[in-house]
Design a protein around this motif. Structure first.
Motif, PDB file in Angstrom:
ATOM      1  N   PRO A   1      48.675  44.182  35.583  1.00  0.00           N
ATOM      2  CA  PRO A   1      48.511  42.738  35.273  1.00  0.00           C
ATOM      3  C   PRO A   1      49.617  41.831  34.886  1.00  0.00           C
ATOM      4  CG  PRO A   1      47.622  44.361  33.495  1.00  0.00           C
ATOM      5  CD  PRO A   1      48.440  44.987  34.679  1.00  0.00           C
ATOM      6  N   VAL A   2      50.878  42.303  34.951  1.00  0.00           N
ATOM      7  CA  VAL A   2      52.091  41.376  34.944  1.00  0.00           C
ATOM      8  C   VAL A   2      52.846  41.568  36.088  1.00  0.00           C
ATOM      9  CG1 VAL A   2      52.211  41.487  32.476  1.00  0.00           C
ATOM     10  CG2 VAL A   2      53.177  43.479  33.541  1.00  0.00           C
ATOM     11  N   THR A   3      52.662  42.572  37.006  1.00  0.00           N
ATOM     12  CA  THR A   3      53.383  42.759  38.235  1.00  0.00           C
ATOM     13  C   THR A   3      52.514  42.893  39.406  1.00  0.00           C
ATOM     14  OG1 THR A   3      53.471  44.908  38.027  1.00  0.00           O
ATOM     15  CG2 THR A   3      55.424  43.646  37.020  1.00  0.00           C
ATOM     16  N   PRO A   4      51.913  41.693  39.892  1.00  0.00           N
ATOM     17  CA  PRO A   4      51.328  41.800  41.328  1.00  0.00           C
ATOM     18  C   PRO A   4      52.035  42.272  42.249  1.00  0.00           C
ATOM     19  CG  PRO A   4      51.777  39.416  40.658  1.00  0.00           C
ATOM     20  CD  PRO A   4      52.332  40.136  39.444  1.00  0.00           C
ATOM     21  N   ASP A   5      51.279  42.836  43.174  1.00  0.00           N
ATOM     22  CA  ASP A   5      52.048  43.688  44.538  1.00  0.00           C
ATOM     23  C   ASP A   5      51.973  42.377  45.445  1.00  0.00           C
ATOM     24  OD1 ASP A   5      52.185  46.635  45.626  1.00  0.00           O
ATOM     25  OD2 ASP A   5      52.305  44.705  47.104  1.00  0.00           O
ATOM     26  N   ALA A   6      53.244  42.100  46.146  1.00  0.00           N
ATOM     27  CA  ALA A   6      53.114  41.104  47.140  1.00  0.00           C
ATOM     28  C   ALA A   6      52.408  41.423  48.424  1.00  0.00           C
ATOM     29  CB  ALA A   6      54.689  41.060  47.785  1.00  0.00           C
ATOM     30  N   ASP A   7      52.334  42.609  48.684  1.00  0.00           N
ATOM     31  CA  ASP A   7      51.462  42.985  49.837  1.00  0.00           C
ATOM     32  C   ASP A   7      49.932  42.894  49.621  1.00  0.00           C
ATOM     33  OD1 ASP A   7      53.498  43.574  51.564  1.00  0.00           O
ATOM     34  OD2 ASP A   7      53.579  45.759  50.811  1.00  0.00           O
TER      35      ASP A   7
ATOM     36  N   VAL B   1      40.002  50.836  31.703  1.00  0.00           N
ATOM     37  CA  VAL B   1      41.185  50.328  32.178  1.00  0.00           C
ATOM     38  C   VAL B   1      41.941  49.485  31.307  1.00  0.00           C
ATOM     39  CG1 VAL B   1      42.191  49.165  34.123  1.00  0.00           C
ATOM     40  CG2 VAL B   1      40.618  50.997  34.735  1.00  0.00           C
ATOM     41  N   LEU B   2      41.222  48.569  30.526  1.00  0.00           N
ATOM     42  CA  LEU B   2      42.057  47.413  29.698  1.00  0.00           C
ATOM     43  C   LEU B   2      42.565  48.470  28.745  1.00  0.00           C
ATOM     44  CD1 LEU B   2      39.096  44.919  29.716  1.00  0.00           C
ATOM     45  CD2 LEU B   2      41.463  44.585  30.721  1.00  0.00           C
ATOM     46  N   VAL B   3      41.739  49.337  28.128  1.00  0.00           N
ATOM     47  CA  VAL B   3      42.386  50.222  26.966  1.00  0.00           C
ATOM     48  C   VAL B   3      43.571  50.680  27.329  1.00  0.00           C
ATOM     49  CG1 VAL B   3      42.190  52.298  25.332  1.00  0.00           C
ATOM     50  CG2 VAL B   3      40.130  50.616  25.939  1.00  0.00           C
ATOM     51  N   ARG B   4      43.598  51.209  28.744  1.00  0.00           N
ATOM     52  CA  ARG B   4      44.961  51.985  29.323  1.00  0.00           C
ATOM     53  C   ARG B   4      46.035  51.007  29.245  1.00  0.00           C
ATOM     54  NH1 ARG B   4      48.556  56.099  30.244  1.00  0.00           N
ATOM     55  NH2 ARG B   4      49.430  55.546  32.045  1.00  0.00           N
TER      56      ARG B   4
ATOM     57  N   MET C   1      51.042  49.659  28.100  1.00  0.00           N
ATOM     58  CA  MET C   1      51.873  48.594  28.565  1.00  0.00           C
ATOM     59  C   MET C   1      52.422  47.615  27.492  1.00  0.00           C
ATOM     60  SD  MET C   1      50.663  47.471  32.292  1.00  0.00           S
ATOM     61  CE  MET C   1      51.902  46.534  32.563  1.00  0.00           C
ATOM     62  N   ARG C   2      51.585  47.669  26.423  1.00  0.00           N
ATOM     63  CA  ARG C   2      52.079  46.638  25.596  1.00  0.00           C
ATOM     64  C   ARG C   2      52.616  47.481  24.131  1.00  0.00           C
ATOM     65  NH1 ARG C   2      48.026  42.464  23.075  1.00  0.00           N
ATOM     66  NH2 ARG C   2      49.931  41.272  23.314  1.00  0.00           N
ATOM     67  N   PRO C   3      53.679  46.971  23.554  1.00  0.00           N
ATOM     68  CA  PRO C   3      54.326  47.595  22.414  1.00  0.00           C
ATOM     69  C   PRO C   3      53.246  47.804  21.304  1.00  0.00           C
ATOM     70  CG  PRO C   3      55.330  45.544  23.011  1.00  0.00           C
ATOM     71  CD  PRO C   3      54.102  45.655  23.718  1.00  0.00           C
TER      72      PRO C   3
ATOM     73  N   LYS D   1      51.915  45.354  18.855  1.00  0.00           N
ATOM     74  CA  LYS D   1      50.992  44.078  19.348  1.00  0.00           C
ATOM     75  C   LYS D   1      49.737  44.805  19.835  1.00  0.00           C
ATOM     76  CE  LYS D   1      54.694  41.174  21.135  1.00  0.00           C
ATOM     77  NZ  LYS D   1      55.361  40.725  21.964  1.00  0.00           N
ATOM     78  N   HIS D   2      49.574  46.032  19.550  1.00  0.00           N
ATOM     79  CA  HIS D   2      47.925  46.449  20.034  1.00  0.00           C
ATOM     80  C   HIS D   2      46.928  45.794  18.940  1.00  0.00           C
ATOM     81  CE1 HIS D   2      49.453  50.582  21.767  1.00  0.00           C
ATOM     82  NE2 HIS D   2      49.967  49.362  22.523  1.00  0.00           N
ATOM     83  N   TRP D   3      45.916  45.324  19.625  1.00  0.00           N
ATOM     84  CA  TRP D   3      44.826  44.748  18.738  1.00  0.00           C
ATOM     85  C   TRP D   3      43.563  45.670  18.523  1.00  0.00           C
ATOM     86  CZ3 TRP D   3      41.757  40.007  21.014  1.00  0.00           C
ATOM     87  CH2 TRP D   3      40.970  39.507  20.075  1.00  0.00           C
ATOM     88  N   ALA D   4      43.771  46.132  17.380  1.00  0.00           N
ATOM     89  CA  ALA D   4      42.894  47.313  17.027  1.00  0.00           C
ATOM     90  C   ALA D   4      41.336  47.171  17.223  1.00  0.00           C
ATOM     91  CB  ALA D   4      43.104  48.032  15.560  1.00  0.00           C
ATOM     92  N   PRO D   5      40.908  45.901  16.605  1.00  0.00           N
ATOM     93  CA  PRO D   5      39.427  45.816  16.767  1.00  0.00           C
ATOM     94  C   PRO D   5      39.065  45.591  18.081  1.00  0.00           C
ATOM     95  CG  PRO D   5      40.439  44.308  15.044  1.00  0.00           C
ATOM     96  CD  PRO D   5      41.496  45.126  15.882  1.00  0.00           C
TER      97      PRO D   5
END
Ligand code: BEZ
Length: 209
Positions: free
Chosen positions: A42-48, A114-117, A122-124, A127-131
């Motif tokens: 989500p924070v590093t798109p692949d140029a190709d 995938v969002l949970v992953r 990836m987030r510290p 910063k996790h949003w438990a609910p």
């Protein structure tokens, strides 16, 4: 055998990519595509991947003429129109809408998982949003419960878009969220999954250890 004329932007960890690879194997088309390994996040798109595909999503399929198809549902539909066997996505009638709805339920599992992953890997931690995390997991549990209650016979009837999608969603839960221990709550689904996991198409597309 001629060289593949199409390129599939691929990551073996992605359940969305896996669906496409399973369908390619099930329909004998795996030699038609070359795999291009990539790891967009989500924070590093692949140029190709971004070329011809501004969403940056994988899977994406570059055709021989250079045009790009995405997302996985479009690519699955494309390949299902390219083989001579029985369609794995029913072309019309009630079966089409039911099988696509089951596939959408699996897609809901994949999206949430995938969002949970991403959130947890990836987030510290502070910063996790438990609910939000809990609701994503609840969504997964609700879909699994519905499949257990209402869809086992349909899934077992043939290994088509619905079954492929559910199998890849379950494979991803096992891969990234083994703590969910879904089998005890949904034993019929677990038994079905144990059987379909043995198919060559599932064995050959297992996510990396
Ligand atoms: C993963 O590593 O879990 C992942 C990779 C690509 C797409 C989706 C998930």
């Amino acid at each position: 055998m001629s060289a593949p004329s199409m390129t599939l932007f691929h990551n073996p960890a992605s359940p969305f990519v896996r669906k496409v690879c399973v369908l390619l194997i099930e329909t004998g088309q795996q030699d038609r595509v070359a795999l291009h390994a990539c790891m967009p996040t989500p924070v590093t798109p692949d140029a190709d991947v971004l070329q011809g595909n501004p969403t940056g999503k994988i899977p994406a399929l570059r055709l021989a003429d250079g045009s790009v198809l995405h997302d996985s549902r479009v690519i699955l539909d494309y390949f299902d129109h390219q083989h001579v066997g029985n369609p794995l996505i029913p072309r019309d009638g009630c079966a089409r809408w039911r099988r696509l709805t089951l596939a959408s339920m699996a897609e809901g599992i994949m999206d949430a998982a995938v969002l949970v992953r991403y959130e947890t890997a990836m987030r510290p931690p502070e910063k996790h949003w438990a609910p939000w995390l809990e609701e994503q997991r609840n969504k997964i549990r609700r879909v699994l419960a519905e499949l257990e209650r209402d869809a086992i016979a349909e899934l077992a009837s043939h290994f088509d878009i619905a079954a492929i999608s559910v199998a890849c969603a379950l494979g991803y839960i096992d891969f990234r969220h083994p703590d969910m221990q879904w089998r005890s709550d949904t034993p019929k689904l677990a038994a079905w999954y144990a059987e379909v996991s043995l198919r060559p198409s599932m064995q050959q597309t297992q996510p990396p250890l």
